[in-house]
Scaffold this active site. Structure first.
Site, PDB file in Angstrom:
ATOM      1  N   SER A  77       0.869  -1.173   0.000  1.00 53.67           N
ATOM      2  CA  SER A  77       0.000   0.000   0.000  1.00 53.67           C
ATOM      3  C   SER A  77       0.900   1.216   0.000  1.00 53.67           C
ATOM      4  CB  SER A  77      -0.879   0.002   1.251  1.00 53.67           C
ATOM      5  OG  SER A  77      -1.403   1.298   1.445  1.00 53.67           O
TER       6      SER A  77
ATOM      7  N   HIS B  26      -1.446  -1.672  -4.294  1.00 57.38           N
ATOM      8  CA  HIS B  26      -2.734  -1.363  -3.660  1.00 57.38           C
ATOM      9  C   HIS B  26      -2.792   0.145  -3.483  1.00 57.38           C
ATOM     10  CE1 HIS B  26      -6.088  -2.157  -0.804  1.00 57.38           C
ATOM     11  NE2 HIS B  26      -5.576  -1.150  -0.119  1.00 57.38           N
TER      12      HIS B  26
ATOM     13  N   ASP C  90      -4.821   3.453  -2.318  1.00 55.70           N
ATOM     14  CA  ASP C  90      -5.900   3.838  -1.404  1.00 55.70           C
ATOM     15  C   ASP C  90      -6.479   5.195  -1.772  1.00 55.70           C
ATOM     16  OD1 ASP C  90      -5.940   1.683   0.659  1.00 55.70           O
ATOM     17  OD2 ASP C  90      -3.833   2.254   0.846  1.00 55.70           O
TER      18      ASP C  90
ATOM     19  N   MET D 204      -9.176   7.956  -0.854  1.00 54.31           N
ATOM     20  CA  MET D 204     -10.011   8.412   0.269  1.00 54.31           C
ATOM     21  C   MET D 204     -10.577   9.784  -0.057  1.00 54.31           C
ATOM     22  SD  MET D 204      -7.672   7.356   3.507  1.00 54.31           S
ATOM     23  CE  MET D 204      -6.695   5.856   3.541  1.00 54.31           C
TER      24      MET D 204
ATOM     25  N   HIS E 220      -8.393   0.698  -3.953  1.00 57.38           N
ATOM     26  CA  HIS E 220      -9.211   0.546  -2.752  1.00 57.38           C
ATOM     27  C   HIS E 220      -9.994   1.839  -2.576  1.00 57.38           C
ATOM     28  CE1 HIS E 220      -9.394  -0.230   1.888  1.00 57.38           C
ATOM     29  NE2 HIS E 220     -10.572  -0.239   1.312  1.00 57.38           N
TER      30      HIS E 220
ATOM     31  N   MET F  69     -12.150   4.037  -0.872  1.00 56.97           N
ATOM     32  CA  MET F  69     -12.780   4.408   0.405  1.00 56.97           C
ATOM     33  C   MET F  69     -13.506   5.727   0.191  1.00 56.97           C
ATOM     34  SD  MET F  69      -9.656   3.222   2.841  1.00 56.97           S
ATOM     35  CE  MET F  69      -8.468   3.331   1.519  1.00 56.97           C
TER      36      MET F  69
ATOM     37  N   MET G 160     -11.298  -5.895   5.851  1.00 59.26           N
ATOM     38  CA  MET G 160     -10.463  -4.878   6.504  1.00 59.26           C
ATOM     39  C   MET G 160     -10.057  -5.351   7.901  1.00 59.26           C
ATOM     40  SD  MET G 160      -9.883  -2.386   4.456  1.00 59.26           S
ATOM     41  CE  MET G 160      -9.074  -1.300   5.641  1.00 59.26           C
TER      42      MET G 160
ATOM     43  N   ASP H  24      -6.234  -6.180   4.745  1.00 58.12           N
ATOM     44  CA  ASP H  24      -5.644  -4.849   4.633  1.00 58.12           C
ATOM     45  C   ASP H  24      -5.714  -4.148   5.982  1.00 58.12           C
ATOM     46  OD1 ASP H  24      -4.830  -2.309   3.851  1.00 58.12           O
ATOM     47  OD2 ASP H  24      -6.664  -1.853   2.727  1.00 58.12           O
TER      48      ASP H  24
HETATM   49  C1  DX5 Z   1      -6.111   1.930   5.509  1.00 61.95           C
HETATM   50  C2  DX5 Z   1      -5.691   1.527   4.116  1.00 61.95           C
HETATM   51  C3  DX5 Z   1      -4.539   0.611   4.088  1.00 61.95           C
HETATM   52  C4  DX5 Z   1      -3.274   1.117   4.716  1.00 61.95           C
HETATM   53  C5  DX5 Z   1      -2.487  -0.068   5.155  1.00 61.95           C
HETATM   54  O1  DX5 Z   1      -7.325   2.548   5.441  1.00 61.95           O
HETATM   55  O2  DX5 Z   1      -6.768   0.876   3.452  1.00 61.95           O
HETATM   56  O3  DX5 Z   1      -4.293   0.100   2.773  1.00 61.95           O
HETATM   57  O4  DX5 Z   1      -2.492   1.925   3.888  1.00 61.95           O
HETATM   58  O5  DX5 Z   1      -1.372   0.359   5.847  1.00 61.95           O
HETATM   59  P1  DX5 Z   1      -0.727  -0.526   7.027  1.00 61.95           P
HETATM   60  O6  DX5 Z   1      -0.274  -1.809   6.413  1.00 61.95           O
HETATM   61  O7  DX5 Z   1       0.377   0.344   7.515  1.00 61.95           O
HETATM   62  O8  DX5 Z   1      -1.797  -0.752   8.067  1.00 61.95           O
HETATM   63 ZN    ZN Z   2      -6.307  -0.117   1.574  1.00 63.16          ZN
END
Ligand code: DX5
Ligand code: ZN
Length: 228
Positions: free
Chosen positions: A10, A35, A37, A39, A70, A72, A141, A175
């Site tokens: 990630s 991956h 993310d 948001m 991903h 969010m 998650m 994740d």
């Molecule tokens: C959190 C994200 C993850 C995050 C994981 O909301 O979806 O992908 O970046 O990071 P670590 O492995 O540090 O928990």
């Molecule tokens: Zn993620």
């Protein structure tokens, strides 16, 4: 058993000013996919980036690296076409963010992407189950979505075990808080797509961490097939 071990760093945990180079570096260190993310500051209390950034990353890394988006975000319907056009390979949306998962699954597929369906820690696996036959990947998650570097929630593992028992060929991703100290729980439960942010990116030797995570999953897959 038709699933394999795949490790997806990630890149949220990387130096965001150097994102393209970080993506290239992760692939060179043996990552199977990236991956990414997304948001929106609404579905989760944080903001990252959107499809213009994905398009730039695609131009930077070339056609091969697999982008697992991903999402969010609230109203995930909104970004299917822009993400496909930007070069995303898989669109993983949250079941909590939509009232029409069936239609969204169809739209993602029609856009040429693989379909991922995610559940937050507070969402039961039974809510995901009706869709499991129509998706390519389920994301369980293991932290509250929003931030990297949080602690792994081991109590999510029964969700993974249940999904693996019911859907032997489904890609199951975990994740949040996954790294060398928590990978064995995930692998034993049956996860095969492993997202790891801070554990990989903050390591001085990301290649070894990625290799270690993959070995743990491969060993669990092998054990599972011997037990059958
Ligand atoms: C959190 C994200 C993850 C995050 C994981 O909301 O979806 O992908 O970046 O990071 P670590 O492995 O540090 O928990
Ligand atoms: Zn993620």
């Amino acid at each position: 058993m038709s699933y394999s071990a795949k490790i997806g760093p990630s890149i949220l945990s990387s130096d965001l000013a150097c994102l393209g180079n970080e993506c290239v570096r992760m692939m060179e260190c043996g990552a199977d996919y990236l991956h990414l993310d997304v948001m929106d500051g609404h579905f989760v209390p944080n903001i990252t980036f959107g499809h213009p950034m994905v398009e730039c990353l695609r131009n930077c890394v070339g056609p091969d690296p697999f982008f697992d988006m991903h999402m969010m975000v609230s109203r995930p319907e909104q970004w299917v076409k822009p993400m496909a056009a930007a070069g995303a390979n898989q669109y993983t949306f949250h079941i909590e963010a939509t009232t029409n998962a069936g239609n969204l699954i169809k739209e993602i597929r029609e856009s040429g992407m693989r379909v991922g369906l995610a559940i937050k820690p507070g969402t039961t696996v039974e809510e995901l189950a009706p869709w499991a036959g129509q998706i390519d990947m389920a994301l369980v998650m293991t932290v509250e979505p929003g931030f990297g570097g949080q602690s792994f929630m081991e109590d999510m593992m029964p969700k993974v075990s249940w999904l693996r028992s019911q859907f032997p060929s489904l890609d199951i991703e975990v994740d949040g808080g996954v790294g060398p100290s928590t990978i064995h729980k995930c692998a034993e439960a049956g996860a095969n797509m492993i997202v790891s942010g801070s554990a990989v990116l903050s390591s001085e030797d990301p290649r070894s961490v990625i290799a270690m995570l993959r070995t743990a999953v491969l060993e669990a897959i092998q054990k599972r097939s011997l037990d059958r």
